[in-house]
Design a protein around this motif. Structure first.
Motif, mmCIF file in Angstrom:
data_model
loop_
_atom_site.group_PDB
_atom_site.id
_atom_site.type_symbol
_atom_site.label_atom_id
_atom_site.label_comp_id
_atom_site.label_asym_id
_atom_site.label_seq_id
_atom_site.Cartn_x
_atom_site.Cartn_y
_atom_site.Cartn_z
ATOM 1 N N ALA A 128 44.540 29.001 45.769
ATOM 2 C CA ALA A 128 45.808 29.040 45.041
ATOM 3 C C ALA A 128 45.625 29.244 43.537
ATOM 4 N N SER A 129 44.405 29.015 43.031
ATOM 5 C CA SER A 129 44.162 29.194 41.587
ATOM 6 C C SER A 129 42.662 29.283 41.322
ATOM 7 N N GLY A 130 42.340 29.659 40.091
ATOM 8 C CA GLY A 130 40.936 29.695 39.681
ATOM 9 C C GLY A 130 40.360 28.293 39.582
ATOM 10 N N PHE A 162 43.081 34.717 39.628
ATOM 11 C CA PHE A 162 43.990 35.879 39.644
ATOM 12 C C PHE A 162 45.319 35.474 39.017
ATOM 13 N N ASN A 163 45.249 34.642 37.961
ATOM 14 C CA ASN A 163 46.519 34.255 37.320
ATOM 15 C C ASN A 163 47.054 35.421 36.485
ATOM 16 N N TYR A 164 48.167 35.213 35.863
ATOM 17 C CA TYR A 164 48.886 36.265 35.144
ATOM 18 C C TYR A 164 48.013 37.006 34.122
ATOM 19 N N ALA A 209 33.623 33.266 37.040
ATOM 20 C CA ALA A 209 33.939 34.678 36.776
ATOM 21 C C ALA A 209 35.455 34.875 36.706
ATOM 22 N N CYS A 210 36.160 33.784 36.345
ATOM 23 C CA CYS A 210 37.631 33.864 36.295
ATOM 24 C C CYS A 210 38.095 34.964 35.349
ATOM 25 N N GLN A 211 37.339 35.159 34.250
ATOM 26 C CA GLN A 211 37.707 36.208 33.296
ATOM 27 C C GLN A 211 36.860 37.472 33.497
#
Ligand SMILES: Cc1ncc(COP(=O)(O)O)c(C=O)c1O
Length: 396
Positions: free
Chosen positions: A50-52, A177-179, A149-151
């Motif tokens: 659901a989120s990083g 994969f947030n905004y 590796a979120c960014q």
């Protein structure tokens, strides 16, 4: 980087009109994305979350990090990195970055102690960390490498082993994969690994009740956790975004090559320096980093170009991590890793001056953003602004 077109709208419409918004037994979008993203990265397993932050937490718990363990994190990252360590019950140990903006391999090695179980290199702004060096040091000390590796979605590293996708090099990798990320479905994330045991445990973090949907023959005896399941709507958007990402990265890399050729080096006639870059090429090229001798030059350059001095982003420097620095590590004293008996021997004395070198580097580094939809005219205008900024007395 929010880039969405008709294809995403159509994909969501199909899921909604078909009523297939749940991933197990009804929809196929999340499973399809997991298979395709694993193939894109070259890993055996990919699990959508659901989120990083959920992805990082699942990666850590998947790798059996918990109370009694220290995890080394860099002084420059979003607070979700140390938060995930605390969510696993372990203690983050904060170390300096170097001029490349990635965790400093020497600082990492110097910080290794008897309780150190893992290190989290963070590919901030899509800049690869020095993975060759980090993997070597980690191997020497038997420490797990968990990549944030979120960014770094869609970016790669070219080291001694050739080209490898960011997030696929360590034992586990986590993506957001947030905004604001290169690939987005509003909110979302993924964990990747080649290790089946880690994947099983991470799956249990993401959905401890999965066996209800998946059948009970599963031999893995799971445990209780919060859950962070993704929806088919997110999966559908990500399947389209995955088709889009290689072209986006290529366009930003092409723009960055133009910017660098015209603004850095003797042929450019400027005194500008690019921050050291790890690997032969690659990264995401979302940002070009210029480095200066002092903060005054960085401030003047950033203001003139419309760039950002990295220390001023307001959320990527350890000095901004109030709940971590203040040891508010959980919702209840018994759930606060800083209060746990098992962590008594872990190092947890933080202060806002402890990584002065990182603060100095971040105050001297300016990011200039690329965009996949920039036209040649946009790039020319950006280069002109950079060249004009370089001529200011405060900069040169
Ligand atoms: C480096 C880094 N790690 C972790 C995260 C957490 O991701 P999310 O916001 O999807 O939970 C982010 C998000 O901004 C990030 O930039």
């Amino acid at each position: 980087m929010y880039t969405v077109g008709r294809e995403e709208v159509e994909a969501v419409r199909e899921v909604l009109e078909g009523g297939k918004v749940f991933r197990y037994g009804i929809g196929a979008q999340c499973s399809r994305f997991e298979e395709r993203y694993a193939e894109f990265l070259g890993t055996r397993f990919c699990l959508q979350t659901a989120s990083g932050t959920n992805a990082l937490t699942a990666a850590l718990i998947g790798a059996q990090i918990g109370p009694g363990d220290e995890v080394i994190v860099p002084a420059c990252t979003y607070m979700a990195t140390p938060i995930a360590v605390l969510a696993a019950g372990a203690i983050p140990v904060i170390v300096d970055i170097n001029e490349s903006i990635g965790i400093d391999p020497q600082a990492f090695e110097a910080a290794v102690g008897p309780r150190t179980r893992a290190v989290i290199p963070v590919h901030m702004w899509g800049l690869p960390c020095d993975m060759d060096e980090l993997m070597k040091i980690a191997g020497r000390h038997n420490i797990l490498v968990i990549e944030d590796a979120c960014q770094g979605v869609g970016g790669y590293y070219v080291g001694s082993g050739g080209k490898a996708m960011l997030g696929s090099i360590g034992t586990v990798g986590a993506f957001s994969f947030n905004y604001y990320k290169n690939m987005t479905c509003g909110e979302g994330g993924a964990v990747v690994t080649n290790d089946e045991r880690i994947a099983e445990r991470a799956m249990c973090v993401i959905d401890p009740c999965r066996f209800y949907w998946d059948g009970r023959e599963n031999t893995f005896a799971g445990f209780v956790s919060n859950g962070a399941r993704a929806s088919e709507i997110e999966g559908a958007i990500l399947n389209v975004q995955l088709d889009r990402i290689p072209g986006m990265i290529e366009r930003m890399q092409a723009e960055q090559r133009t910017i660098l050729a015209r603004t850095v080096g003797p042929q450019s006639g400027t005194p500008l320096r690019r921050a050291p870059f790890n690997g032969a090429e690659g990264g995401c090229a979302t940002h070009t980093m210029y480095q200066f001798d002092d903060a005054a030059a960085a401030d003047a350059f950033a203001e003139s170009v419309g760039g950002t001095v990295l220390i001023k982003t307001g959320r990527h420097v350890y000095t901004e991590w109030d709940p971590v620095l203040d040891h508010r590590g959980g919702p209840h004293p018994a759930l606060n890793p800083y209060e746990m008996e098992a962590n008594r021997e872990c190092r947890m004395d933080y202060d806002r001056e402890m990584c002065r070198r990182s603060l100095d580097i971040l105050s001297r580094t300016v990011s200039v953003q690329s965009h996949p939809e920039h036209t040649q005219a946009d790039t020319d205008a950006l280069v002109d602004r950079i060249l004009a900024a370089a001529k200011q007395p405060a900069v040169s």
